[in-house]
Design a protein around this motif. Sequence first.
Motif, mmCIF file in Angstrom:
data_model
loop_
_atom_site.group_PDB
_atom_site.id
_atom_site.type_symbol
_atom_site.label_atom_id
_atom_site.label_comp_id
_atom_site.label_asym_id
_atom_site.label_seq_id
_atom_site.Cartn_x
_atom_site.Cartn_y
_atom_site.Cartn_z
ATOM 1 N N MET A 1 -3.924 20.930 -3.210
ATOM 2 C CA MET A 1 -3.670 20.323 -1.778
ATOM 3 C C MET A 1 -4.776 18.868 -1.827
ATOM 4 S SD MET A 1 -3.939 21.420 2.180
ATOM 5 C CE MET A 1 -4.799 22.522 1.817
ATOM 6 N N SER A 2 -4.209 17.824 -1.914
ATOM 7 C CA SER A 2 -5.170 16.477 -1.859
ATOM 8 C C SER A 2 -5.362 16.478 -0.601
ATOM 9 C CB SER A 2 -3.959 15.551 -2.207
ATOM 10 O OG SER A 2 -3.103 15.303 -1.706
ATOM 11 N N ASN A 3 -4.889 16.339 0.376
ATOM 12 C CA ASN A 3 -5.370 16.168 1.994
ATOM 13 C C ASN A 3 -5.084 14.661 1.804
ATOM 14 O OD1 ASN A 3 -5.926 18.970 2.758
ATOM 15 N ND2 ASN A 3 -8.349 18.809 2.019
ATOM 16 N N GLU A 4 -4.135 14.648 0.991
ATOM 17 C CA GLU A 4 -4.347 12.583 1.636
ATOM 18 C C GLU A 4 -3.504 11.881 2.166
ATOM 19 O OE1 GLU A 4 -1.684 9.274 -0.845
ATOM 20 O OE2 GLU A 4 -1.610 10.756 -1.502
ATOM 21 N N PHE A 5 -2.785 12.575 3.352
ATOM 22 C CA PHE A 5 -2.714 12.492 4.430
ATOM 23 C C PHE A 5 -3.944 12.540 5.690
ATOM 24 C CE2 PHE A 5 -0.685 13.174 9.198
ATOM 25 C CZ PHE A 5 0.076 11.285 9.276
ATOM 26 N N SER A 6 -4.480 13.747 5.757
ATOM 27 C CA SER A 6 -5.972 13.546 6.175
ATOM 28 C C SER A 6 -7.150 13.066 5.525
ATOM 29 C CB SER A 6 -6.397 15.410 6.384
ATOM 30 O OG SER A 6 -5.379 16.670 6.725
ATOM 31 N N TRP A 8 -5.921 9.858 4.808
ATOM 32 C CA TRP A 8 -6.135 8.815 5.941
ATOM 33 C C TRP A 8 -6.518 8.337 6.766
ATOM 34 C CZ3 TRP A 8 -4.977 4.000 3.323
ATOM 35 C CH2 TRP A 8 -5.490 3.749 2.629
ATOM 36 N N CYS A 9 -5.793 9.515 7.471
ATOM 37 C CA CYS A 9 -5.631 9.721 8.607
ATOM 38 C C CYS A 9 -7.771 8.821 9.581
ATOM 39 C CB CYS A 9 -5.571 11.206 9.222
ATOM 40 S SG CYS A 9 -4.005 11.331 9.526
ATOM 41 N N ASN A 10 -7.791 9.922 9.097
ATOM 42 C CA ASN A 10 -9.531 10.299 8.807
ATOM 43 C C ASN A 10 -10.661 8.927 8.701
ATOM 44 O OD1 ASN A 10 -9.618 12.998 9.153
ATOM 45 N ND2 ASN A 10 -10.643 14.014 7.382
ATOM 46 N N TYR A 11 -9.418 7.987 7.929
ATOM 47 C CA TYR A 11 -9.611 6.956 7.361
ATOM 48 C C TYR A 11 -10.384 5.985 8.065
ATOM 49 C CZ TYR A 11 -10.547 2.569 4.189
ATOM 50 O OH TYR A 11 -11.348 1.434 3.766
ATOM 51 N N TYR A 12 -8.677 5.858 8.870
ATOM 52 C CA TYR A 12 -8.639 5.308 10.318
ATOM 53 C C TYR A 12 -9.148 5.310 11.062
ATOM 54 C CZ TYR A 12 -5.423 3.307 13.097
ATOM 55 O OH TYR A 12 -4.426 2.892 14.139
ATOM 56 N N TYR A 13 -9.467 5.936 11.285
ATOM 57 C CA TYR A 13 -10.637 6.921 12.677
ATOM 58 C C TYR A 13 -11.589 5.642 12.283
ATOM 59 C CZ TYR A 13 -13.348 8.832 15.796
ATOM 60 O OH TYR A 13 -14.302 9.148 17.142
ATOM 61 N N GLN A 14 -12.405 6.245 10.995
ATOM 62 C CA GLN A 14 -13.297 5.010 11.252
ATOM 63 C C GLN A 14 -13.408 4.121 11.143
ATOM 64 O OE1 GLN A 14 -16.258 7.329 10.670
ATOM 65 N NE2 GLN A 14 -15.149 9.538 10.717
ATOM 66 N N LEU A 15 -12.092 3.711 10.480
ATOM 67 C CA LEU A 15 -12.197 2.094 10.399
ATOM 68 C C LEU A 15 -11.979 1.380 11.856
ATOM 69 C CD1 LEU A 15 -10.096 1.725 7.716
ATOM 70 C CD2 LEU A 15 -12.328 1.091 7.902
ATOM 71 N N THR A 16 -11.297 2.335 12.974
ATOM 72 C CA THR A 16 -11.273 1.878 13.798
ATOM 73 C C THR A 16 -11.849 1.644 14.956
ATOM 74 O OG1 THR A 16 -10.177 3.912 15.054
ATOM 75 C CG2 THR A 16 -8.713 1.658 14.256
ATOM 76 N N GLY A 93 -4.726 17.079 12.987
ATOM 77 C CA GLY A 93 -5.855 16.927 12.376
ATOM 78 C C GLY A 93 -7.242 17.193 12.860
ATOM 79 N N GLU A 94 -8.506 17.075 11.830
ATOM 80 C CA GLU A 94 -9.191 17.633 11.975
ATOM 81 C C GLU A 94 -10.341 16.698 10.923
ATOM 82 O OE1 GLU A 94 -12.084 21.355 10.536
ATOM 83 O OE2 GLU A 94 -10.199 21.733 12.583
ATOM 84 N N ILE A 95 -11.465 15.880 11.425
ATOM 85 C CA ILE A 95 -12.533 15.372 10.858
ATOM 86 C C ILE A 95 -14.021 17.013 10.787
ATOM 87 C CG2 ILE A 95 -14.358 13.696 10.503
ATOM 88 C CD1 ILE A 95 -12.710 11.941 12.326
#
Length: 136
Positions: A1-6, A8-16, A93-95
């Motif tokens: 499982m790649s967790n690609e969507f998760s 990207w969401c985690n990355y988006y959160y960190q960037l914001t 989701g979760e970090i």
Amino acid sequence: MSNEFSTWCNYYYQLTMLLAEMEEYFQNLLDDAPPYCGQTRASEVDALIGYCRAVQSEKAKMDKLGEEVKEAEQTILAMLQHFEIPPGTVLTGEIPGEMAYAVWADEQDRIHLRKTEDLAAEPVDPNVIVIKFSGF
């Protein structure tokens, strides 16, 4: 499982979060900018120019980060649209060791990510070395 969507969401959160910090820092730079008050020495004007250059440099960094946030948002939106997930559908989701979140797109194609709870940090085993990769 790649967790690609998760990922990207985690990355988006960190960037914001980083962008919010940079915006606050930039506003403080603007608020603390020394004004021209009739200084007549070249070195005093040089100091004003140096400060302006530092502010411009920070603005450029903030603008670049803003573009990265937009890119991450567009990637998440494209994934949602690809799978025909309608606007307003809340995904969770979760970090790990940090937080759980809810993410959704609105009717204007904007991504929203809201923390729903804090998560306890994962216990540290002194006999285990943990190497984390961000995926980027």
